[in-house]
Design an enzyme around this catalytic site. Sequence first.
Site, PDB file in Angstrom:
ATOM      1  N   ASP A   4       0.987  -1.190  -0.001  1.00 30.34           N
ATOM      2  CA  ASP A   4      -0.088  -0.245   0.061  1.00 30.34           C
ATOM      3  C   ASP A   4       0.906   1.354  -0.032  1.00 30.34           C
ATOM      4  OD1 ASP A   4      -0.285   0.704   3.412  1.00 30.34           O
ATOM      5  OD2 ASP A   4       0.471  -1.073   2.799  1.00 30.34           O
ATOM      6  N   SER A  28      21.666 -59.483  -4.816  1.00 26.02           N
ATOM      7  CA  SER A  28      21.679 -58.877  -3.435  1.00 26.02           C
ATOM      8  C   SER A  28      20.708 -59.771  -2.561  1.00 26.02           C
ATOM      9  CB  SER A  28      20.746 -57.336  -3.443  1.00 26.02           C
ATOM     10  OG  SER A  28      19.814 -57.447  -4.226  1.00 26.02           O
TER      11      SER A  28
END
Length: 622
Positions: free
Chosen positions: A160, A531
């Site tokens: 403003d 794995s």
Amino acid sequence: MSRLEEYMAKDSAKQLLRFITCGSIDDGKSTLIGRLLHECRAVYDDQMAAVIRDSRTSGTTGDEPDLALIVDGLLAEREQGITIDVAHRYFSTAKRKFIILDTPGHEQYTRNMATGASNADLAVILIDALKGISPQTIRHSYIVKLMGIRNAVVCVNKMDAQGYSEAVFNKIADDYAKLAEKIGLSYNIIPVSALKGDNVTSKSDKMPWYDGQCLIEMLESAVQEPPSSHGNLRLPVQYVLRPDNSFRGFCGRIESGSISVGDRVTVLPSGISTRVKSVSIGDRQVESASAPLSVTFTTADEVDISRGDMIVHDKTSVMFGSGFTANLIWMDTEHLKLNSRYILKCATGTIGAHINKIFSRMNISTLKEEPASSLGMNDIASVGFSLDASKPFDTYEMCRATGSFILIDRMTGMTAAAGMITAAENPKNVIWHTHSVTREQRTGLKNHRPAVLWLTGLSGSGKSTIANALEQSLNHSGIHTYLLDGDNVRHGLCKDLGFSPQDREENIRRIGETAKLFADAGILTITAFISPFAEGRDKVRAIMPEGEFIEVFIDAPINVCEQRDPKNMYKKARKGEIKEFTGINSPYETPESPEIHIRTDIMSIEESVEKILSYLRTKLII
């Protein structure tokens, strides 16, 4: 159900967001928070009347009530028009509940701001439209990132006073974009007027050039990042409950993961293992509980557990040692001197400590690291610590609660510094160096998120074939990938390893660390390894951020794998020419709950690839 009960049920189901407001002095933080509270009806009528009355006395806002008085509670704050203490305020909307931490803007109170940031999920950073980016804007933005807050809302306030100028806003937005890029901070930016209420709780018609959300909409829709990204159990013991000779319980708040009746847990630092006999929340027994609940648990065995111990499932998932490196915010007026003795207080109690090295100090003005031999008030630095004894800990990025600490001056009892652990210090004093280009910045250059697709399964199940087809498909879509294949890495990275259980474990450890580095570079990494052991796969998962390790079980019956036998490995194993061959004379531990399960005996390569791609799309990785 009564109306009150219905309301309470709805309210308790709302997600809670803690956010901090920060910025330079007089940027309008308290006014913005006052505006939020007032327009969200979180201010009592008599309190508002007092604010209006006091506003007439101060005369600082004309005919408008001075909404900053709602949160400036100290007399000194009202007299000087500044925030000194960290003010906590609570309010809610129809969509969410909020805790606001309104922190000071003055450089003298930077430590208050850092304290507030350590407990926040999001930051609201204010910039005065009349002044633009200030040194405190830079300092606070850097601390916000340092404290693990991944998202920010930047409010260009007092629009403003600048006539709601789009040019003014764009100039500040451009300047902040350059700052955020250097820091590696994700943010949204919005023009507001806290005094007039523009773009705070509703869109302003005075800035038609802005088409984004107002502040409250951003807060309601903000994604809340989990405080811990590894998901492993972290339960620091805070109290031993011993009401009589028939009961001994151990109390604490679960900082990460969950604990269940029957779980096998390890007590650190002693390393003793036991099983959980019972878990209680208050006076109610439960089968399990998760973070961030506070619990009381008992054990099946009589073991020595004391205040300051940490309860974990897997002791290998937590760092343990008598030294680490950390990012430090120095808060004392007295300068730090190397090797001075301090008390370090963390989630697992207090211990003597000293700083043995200052690696670098951050110059807030230039955001560059500089050498330093000492630290003054509000300095931020990377340092090395030595502790009087070994302690369990995490990095701050992995878990805030177990990766943070404060330093206490032994003589005065004052808090000298706050720290965030970045890495464990290894025996050779090789320290992980945090680079200026962050993981988020590297990822931002790509049109996808990083992840590790861990394809596991028997030899001949189709891992390499699917991995190769998957990488081709991703590459054609513009996704940055790299494929780590089991046989290929044994030509270089792991050529010194055999196939004993110990060598297989080290092989997977090396691949996991390599895949982590690729993911840190922003790359979608695909691995294709047998794995065989669940522990090895779990260790790789533990070092990755939550959601970035995707276990893909490539499943095929062993007879099908033997029929395929592309490398004649099964035939050689059956003849005894190959020892320790998975599936024949070495076990394969089937994944219990993989993210993706693919049956290659009934699915084609195309179907398998599409199933993985579909998962990646669902998780917004691609």
